[in-house]
Design a protein around this motif. Structure first.
Motif, PDB file in Angstrom:
ATOM      1  N   MET A 223      32.033 -13.941  31.929  1.00 39.80           N
ATOM      2  CA  MET A 223      31.759 -12.634  31.154  1.00 39.80           C
ATOM      3  C   MET A 223      32.526 -12.333  30.224  1.00 39.80           C
ATOM      4  O   MET A 223      31.768 -11.776  29.099  1.00 39.80           O
ATOM      5  CB  MET A 223      31.549 -11.748  32.290  1.00 39.80           C
ATOM      6  N   LEU A 224      33.726 -12.305  30.245  1.00 41.32           N
ATOM      7  CA  LEU A 224      34.321 -11.770  29.035  1.00 41.32           C
ATOM      8  C   LEU A 224      34.260 -12.695  27.856  1.00 41.32           C
ATOM      9  O   LEU A 224      34.238 -12.120  26.698  1.00 41.32           O
ATOM     10  CB  LEU A 224      36.107 -11.757  29.165  1.00 41.32           C
ATOM     11  N   MET A 225      34.124 -13.864  27.769  1.00 43.84           N
ATOM     12  CA  MET A 225      34.042 -14.815  26.863  1.00 43.84           C
ATOM     13  C   MET A 225      32.663 -14.661  26.397  1.00 43.84           C
ATOM     14  O   MET A 225      32.445 -14.450  25.045  1.00 43.84           O
ATOM     15  CB  MET A 225      34.025 -16.484  27.325  1.00 43.84           C
ATOM     16  N   ALA A 226      31.547 -14.588  27.176  1.00 44.91           N
ATOM     17  CA  ALA A 226      30.081 -14.108  26.656  1.00 44.91           C
ATOM     18  C   ALA A 226      30.273 -12.722  25.677  1.00 44.91           C
ATOM     19  O   ALA A 226      29.357 -12.646  24.907  1.00 44.91           O
ATOM     20  CB  ALA A 226      29.047 -14.258  27.738  1.00 44.91           C
ATOM     21  N   TRP A 227      30.750 -11.801  26.382  1.00 44.16           N
ATOM     22  CA  TRP A 227      30.825 -10.611  25.795  1.00 44.16           C
ATOM     23  C   TRP A 227      31.663 -10.633  24.499  1.00 44.16           C
ATOM     24  O   TRP A 227      31.105  -9.837  23.520  1.00 44.16           O
ATOM     25  CB  TRP A 227      31.589  -9.366  26.731  1.00 44.16           C
ATOM     26  N   LEU A 228      32.706 -11.190  24.525  1.00 41.52           N
ATOM     27  CA  LEU A 228      33.358 -11.366  23.314  1.00 41.52           C
ATOM     28  C   LEU A 228      32.756 -12.169  22.125  1.00 41.52           C
ATOM     29  O   LEU A 228      32.489 -11.692  20.930  1.00 41.52           O
ATOM     30  CB  LEU A 228      34.750 -12.371  23.528  1.00 41.52           C
ATOM     31  N   THR A 229      32.113 -13.346  22.436  1.00 38.95           N
ATOM     32  CA  THR A 229      31.340 -13.923  21.667  1.00 38.95           C
ATOM     33  C   THR A 229      30.038 -13.213  20.964  1.00 38.95           C
ATOM     34  O   THR A 229      29.828 -13.466  19.845  1.00 38.95           O
ATOM     35  CB  THR A 229      30.494 -15.275  22.455  1.00 38.95           C
ATOM     36  N   ILE A 230      29.301 -12.486  21.939  1.00 36.29           N
ATOM     37  CA  ILE A 230      28.383 -11.754  21.313  1.00 36.29           C
ATOM     38  C   ILE A 230      28.622 -10.562  20.587  1.00 36.29           C
ATOM     39  O   ILE A 230      28.171 -10.486  19.466  1.00 36.29           O
ATOM     40  CB  ILE A 230      27.477 -11.005  22.693  1.00 36.29           C
TER      41      ILE A 230
ATOM     42  N   THR B 251      29.236  -8.684  14.935  1.00 36.14           N
ATOM     43  CA  THR B 251      29.858  -8.172  13.901  1.00 36.14           C
ATOM     44  C   THR B 251      29.880  -8.926  12.587  1.00 36.14           C
ATOM     45  O   THR B 251      29.800  -8.237  11.281  1.00 36.14           O
ATOM     46  CB  THR B 251      31.388  -8.193  14.232  1.00 36.14           C
ATOM     47  N   LEU B 252      29.858 -10.147  12.532  1.00 39.20           N
ATOM     48  CA  LEU B 252      29.972 -11.109  11.558  1.00 39.20           C
ATOM     49  C   LEU B 252      28.453 -10.863  10.911  1.00 39.20           C
ATOM     50  O   LEU B 252      28.418 -11.037   9.700  1.00 39.20           O
ATOM     51  CB  LEU B 252      30.044 -12.596  12.033  1.00 39.20           C
ATOM     52  N   ILE B 253      27.326 -10.838  11.835  1.00 37.94           N
ATOM     53  CA  ILE B 253      25.989 -10.720  11.081  1.00 37.94           C
ATOM     54  C   ILE B 253      25.760  -9.497  10.556  1.00 37.94           C
ATOM     55  O   ILE B 253      25.148  -9.392   9.371  1.00 37.94           O
ATOM     56  CB  ILE B 253      24.883 -10.796  12.390  1.00 37.94           C
TER      57      ILE B 253
END
Length: 55
Positions: A13-20, A25-27
């Motif tokens: 869950m933390l990795m998915a939240w961080l990735t999103i 932010t980059l987009i």
């Protein structure tokens, strides 16, 4: 009760939240770097003719 053990799903869950969040932010930063410049509008108004209905 294995479903109460946070070890298997908490990291996912933390990795998915961080990735999103990183991707959004980059987009958003890439979109804000290259804003479109507004074009100057033509001030000439076109003259329209009345439409005569055949009845």
């Amino acid at each position: 009760m294995p479903q109460l053990n946070p070890t298997p799903w908490l990291m996912m869950m933390l990795m998915a939240w961080l990735t999103i969040n990183v991707m959004s932010t980059l987009i958003n930063s890439n979109l804000m770097q290259n804003p479109t410049t507004p074009t100057k509008m033509n001030n000439h108004t076109k003259k329209s003719t009345a439409w005569t209905w055949p009845w």
